[in-house]
Design a protein around this motif. Structure first.
Motif, PDB file in Angstrom:
ATOM      1  N   SER A  17       0.825  -1.211   0.000  1.00  0.00           N
ATOM      2  CA  SER A  17       0.000   0.000   0.000  1.00  0.00           C
ATOM      3  C   SER A  17       0.857   1.258   0.000  1.00  0.00           C
ATOM      4  CB  SER A  17      -0.943  -0.002   1.206  1.00  0.00           C
ATOM      5  OG  SER A  17      -0.216  -0.066   2.423  1.00  0.00           O
ATOM      6  N   ARG A  52      -6.168  -6.639  -3.621  1.00  0.00           N
ATOM      7  CA  ARG A  52      -7.160  -5.577  -3.438  1.00  0.00           C
ATOM      8  C   ARG A  52      -6.542  -4.189  -3.507  1.00  0.00           C
ATOM      9  NH1 ARG A  52      -8.959  -6.042   2.972  1.00  0.00           N
ATOM     10  NH2 ARG A  52      -6.894  -5.634   3.867  1.00  0.00           N
ATOM     11  N   SER A  53      -5.315  -4.030  -2.989  1.00  0.00           N
ATOM     12  CA  SER A  53      -4.662  -2.715  -3.067  1.00  0.00           C
ATOM     13  C   SER A  53      -4.378  -2.334  -4.510  1.00  0.00           C
ATOM     14  CB  SER A  53      -3.357  -2.712  -2.263  1.00  0.00           C
ATOM     15  OG  SER A  53      -3.607  -2.902  -0.891  1.00  0.00           O
ATOM     16  N   ALA A  55      -5.929  -3.464  -7.153  1.00  0.00           N
ATOM     17  CA  ALA A  55      -7.190  -3.261  -7.864  1.00  0.00           C
ATOM     18  C   ALA A  55      -7.771  -1.883  -7.564  1.00  0.00           C
ATOM     19  CB  ALA A  55      -8.189  -4.355  -7.485  1.00  0.00           C
ATOM     20  N   SER A  56      -7.709  -1.465  -6.306  1.00  0.00           N
ATOM     21  CA  SER A  56      -8.278  -0.167  -5.946  1.00  0.00           C
ATOM     22  C   SER A  56      -7.428   0.981  -6.468  1.00  0.00           C
ATOM     23  CB  SER A  56      -8.425  -0.057  -4.421  1.00  0.00           C
ATOM     24  OG  SER A  56      -7.158  -0.151  -3.789  1.00  0.00           O
ATOM     25  N   LYS A  58      -5.836   0.986  -9.298  1.00  0.00           N
ATOM     26  CA  LYS A  58      -5.987   1.039 -10.757  1.00  0.00           C
ATOM     27  C   LYS A  58      -4.676   1.453 -11.425  1.00  0.00           C
ATOM     28  CE  LYS A  58     -10.939   1.959 -10.582  1.00  0.00           C
ATOM     29  NZ  LYS A  58     -12.052   2.861 -10.931  1.00  0.00           N
TER      30      LYS A  58
END
Length: 295
Positions: A17, A52-53, A55-56, A58
């Motif tokens: 992240s 998920r990181s 994907a969010s 982008k």
């Protein structure tokens, strides 16, 4: 082509992240992936959680490096094939289509011809493993002379010999890692880059050489930031790549000691500022294409 961030260039991988935040803050459009570490997270938590990181955010995954044991003996490699296939599947699910590896420029096991034949077979095997995931393999050389001293057998460490090997393999998902620092150290020029096709180039890495140090005395710690001395014309390289239509990642690959600070945020900011200057001087759009000439 797009500006790509290599977390290892900032002195360590860091939390995913944190790396993504730095990339987004400073305008990078891609990041490299530590495939071994990421695959471990997938095994523990599943793909949905692991990505998920990404994907969010982008943001693209530019490349991943093959584990260094890709050139182990045949028996050991056979045991690792399924793991390599797993890495390829994971990378493909993240939208990453480019893997990298580097040829050792010398060794003590195989004479040149025997080593050449070994690498032909091994690259064919690697391409076979990567192909179902639509992943291309970019091969780089290492040109520092000290890496060849004291070794029994010399091996490939320049562009011409690398091209001969890759052409002998002759597979469409096998290409070149254009690390300009190593290629210039081994005698390549912008004309050498122009002699390649966009399809041959899997990834590009930028750095500069010290101005007054003989090639035989240069070490890998002397990978300077692009534009530090101008010994490597990184603007000319980007201009040529833009004219060719290269559409992949471009990564600054300097030694950590070349940066003004050891703080990751300041290193990422400095790299971004250098990228902005290079892009402007090479007359590239934010997407890495040549700025249209007004008529």
């Amino acid at each position: 082509m797009f500006k790509n961030l290599d977390p290892s260039a900032l002195g360590g991988e860091g939390h995913q992240s944190e790396i993504l935040e730095l990339a987004l803050t400073y305008g990078f459009r891609g990041v490299d992936l530590n495939i071994v570490e990421f695959a471990g997270r997938v095994r523990l938590h599943g793909m949905t959680y692991a990505k998920r990181s990404l994907a969010s955010a982008k943001i693209r995954v530019g490349t991943f490096a093959l584990p260094p044991d890709w050139d182990s003996d045949d028996e050991a490699f056979k045991r690792r094939e399924e793991v390599l296939a797993e890495y390829a599947r994971i990378a493909a699910e993240l939208g990453c289509t480019r893997a990298l590896c580097w040829i050792s420029p010398a060794g003590d096991k195989r004479p040149y011809h025997e080593n050449f034949e070994f690498h032909k077979r091994r690259f064919a095997d690697l391409c076979r493993i990567l192909e179902p995931a639509r992943i291309r393999l970019g091969v780089g050389v290492r040109a520092v002379e000290s890496l060849r001293k004291g070794r029994a057998f010399q091996f490939i460490h320049n562009l011409d010999a690398l091209l001969l090997l890759l052409n002998m393999v002759g597979l469409p998902n096998l290409g070149i890692l254009v690390d300009v620092w190593d290629l210039w150290l081994s005698g390549a020029t912008i004309d050498s880059i122009r002699g390649l096709s966009p399809r041959q180039i899997v990834a590009v890495q930028l750095a500069d050489l010290p101005a007054d140090v003989p090639a035989a005395e240069i070490t890998e710690t002397q990978r300077l930031l692009p534009g530090a001395t101008g010994r490597i014309d990184c603007v000319g390289v980007l201009t040529a790549l833009g004219e060719m239509g290269y559409d992949g990642p471009v990564t600054i690959k300097a030694d950590r000691s070349a940066y003004e600070s050891t703080r990751r945020d300041r290193m990422a900011r400095q790299a971004a500022e250098i990228f902005d200057k290079l892009w402007k001087a090479a007359r590239l759009t934010p997407e890495g294409k040549p700025v249209p000439v007004a008529t």
